[in-house]
Design a protein around this motif. Structure first.
Motif, PDB file in Angstrom:
ATOM      1  N   VAL A 152     -21.369  -6.771 -85.109  1.00  0.00           N
ATOM      2  CA  VAL A 152     -20.237  -6.668 -86.023  1.00  0.00           C
ATOM      3  C   VAL A 152     -20.667  -6.130 -87.377  1.00  0.00           C
ATOM      4  CG1 VAL A 152     -19.041  -8.556 -84.851  1.00  0.00           C
ATOM      5  CG2 VAL A 152     -20.354  -9.029 -86.913  1.00  0.00           C
ATOM      6  N   LEU A 153     -19.729  -5.451 -88.002  1.00  0.00           N
ATOM      7  CA  LEU A 153     -19.901  -4.922 -89.350  1.00  0.00           C
ATOM      8  C   LEU A 153     -18.816  -5.568 -90.199  1.00  0.00           C
ATOM      9  CD1 LEU A 153     -21.258  -2.824 -91.259  1.00  0.00           C
ATOM     10  CD2 LEU A 153     -19.600  -1.154 -90.411  1.00  0.00           C
ATOM     11  N   ASP A 154     -19.217  -6.254 -91.252  1.00  0.00           N
ATOM     12  CA  ASP A 154     -18.277  -6.968 -92.127  1.00  0.00           C
ATOM     13  C   ASP A 154     -18.216  -6.220 -93.457  1.00  0.00           C
ATOM     14  OD1 ASP A 154     -16.741  -8.792 -93.530  1.00  0.00           O
ATOM     15  OD2 ASP A 154     -17.957 -10.541 -92.983  1.00  0.00           O
ATOM     16  N   LEU A 155     -17.161  -5.398 -93.628  1.00  0.00           N
ATOM     17  CA  LEU A 155     -17.005  -4.605 -94.846  1.00  0.00           C
ATOM     18  C   LEU A 155     -16.222  -5.405 -95.887  1.00  0.00           C
ATOM     19  CD1 LEU A 155     -16.026  -1.205 -93.180  1.00  0.00           C
ATOM     20  CD2 LEU A 155     -18.297  -1.940 -93.939  1.00  0.00           C
ATOM     21  N   TYR A 156     -16.585  -5.255 -97.149  1.00  0.00           N
ATOM     22  CA  TYR A 156     -16.018  -6.072 -98.236  1.00  0.00           C
ATOM     23  C   TYR A 156     -16.252  -7.533 -97.866  1.00  0.00           C
ATOM     24  CZ  TYR A 156     -13.721  -1.595 -99.094  1.00  0.00           C
ATOM     25  OH  TYR A 156     -13.449  -0.257 -99.302  1.00  0.00           O
ATOM     26  N   ALA A 157     -17.478  -7.862 -97.526  1.00  0.00           N
ATOM     27  CA  ALA A 157     -17.824  -9.138 -96.902  1.00  0.00           C
ATOM     28  C   ALA A 157     -17.618 -10.350 -97.795  1.00  0.00           C
ATOM     29  CB  ALA A 157     -19.273  -9.090 -96.425  1.00  0.00           C
TER      30      ALA A 157
END
Length: 185
Positions: free
Chosen positions: A46-51
């Motif tokens: 998974v990639l969590d953008l604006y994490a």
């Protein structure tokens, strides 16, 4: 206080920065989101953008994801994110990128099965981020983009991507977006 809602770390509280700039994903939204992708998230990357403090990516790890990459540029949020990673002892399954999401997407090729995208509401960052994702070769027909945005915020889906489903939870909407498959004539 945000917490992990299910899986290996169920019930663990997460540190989260204070202030009006930060808006943690509500537990009921996280539970709904992960009930939709439950079986897919096992062994996912998974990639969590604006994490921010990593609520979505850490929830995915708790539910069986193999790896999470977090992209966040705010130093205060990064400190909380790294503290949460240490507290859950998942450093070996995480990467923290301290960078503007837009710069990261322009410079990086990656492959993630699931991309969580939770930009600040109403600043046109959702539109800009989706446009960058549409052009990124790491986003394939196998990638699911889950965009969290205000329920009254209209989201333009760029060419190359398609809206597959939306769900609304009070003031929050989840849009499930994927890459269009090319059709052979």
């Amino acid at each position: 206080m945000p917490r992990i809602t299910a899986g290996e770390f169920k019930g663990r509280n997460l540190r989260y920065p204070e202030g009006a700039r930060f808006r943690p994903t509500m537990d009921k939204v996280k539970e709904a989101l992960f009930s939709i992708v439950a079986e897919e998230i096992i062994d996912a990357r998974v990639l969590d953008l604006y994490a921010a403090a990593g609520g979505l990516g850490l929830e995915a790890l708790s539910r069986g994801a193999r790896q999470a990459v977090f992209v966040e540029q705010n130093p205060q949020a990064c400190r909380h994110l790294e503290a949460n990673i240490r507290a859950l002892k998942v450093s070996d399954r995480t990467i923290v990128v301290r960078q503007d999401v837009r710069v990261y997407l322009k410079q990086s090729k990656f492959f993630a099965t699931h991309i969580f995208c939770d930009p600040p509401y109403y600043y046109s960052l959702a539109k800009e981020t989706l446009e960058l994702l549409a052009k990124n070769p790491g986003v394939t027909t196998e990638t699911l983009i889950i965009l969290e945005h205000a329920s009254d915020e209209e989201i333009a889906i760029p060419k190359g991507l398609e809206l597959r489903e939306t769900r609304e939870y009070g003031e929050t909407k989840l849009s499930f977006i994927g890459k269009k498959e090319r059709r052979v004539k």
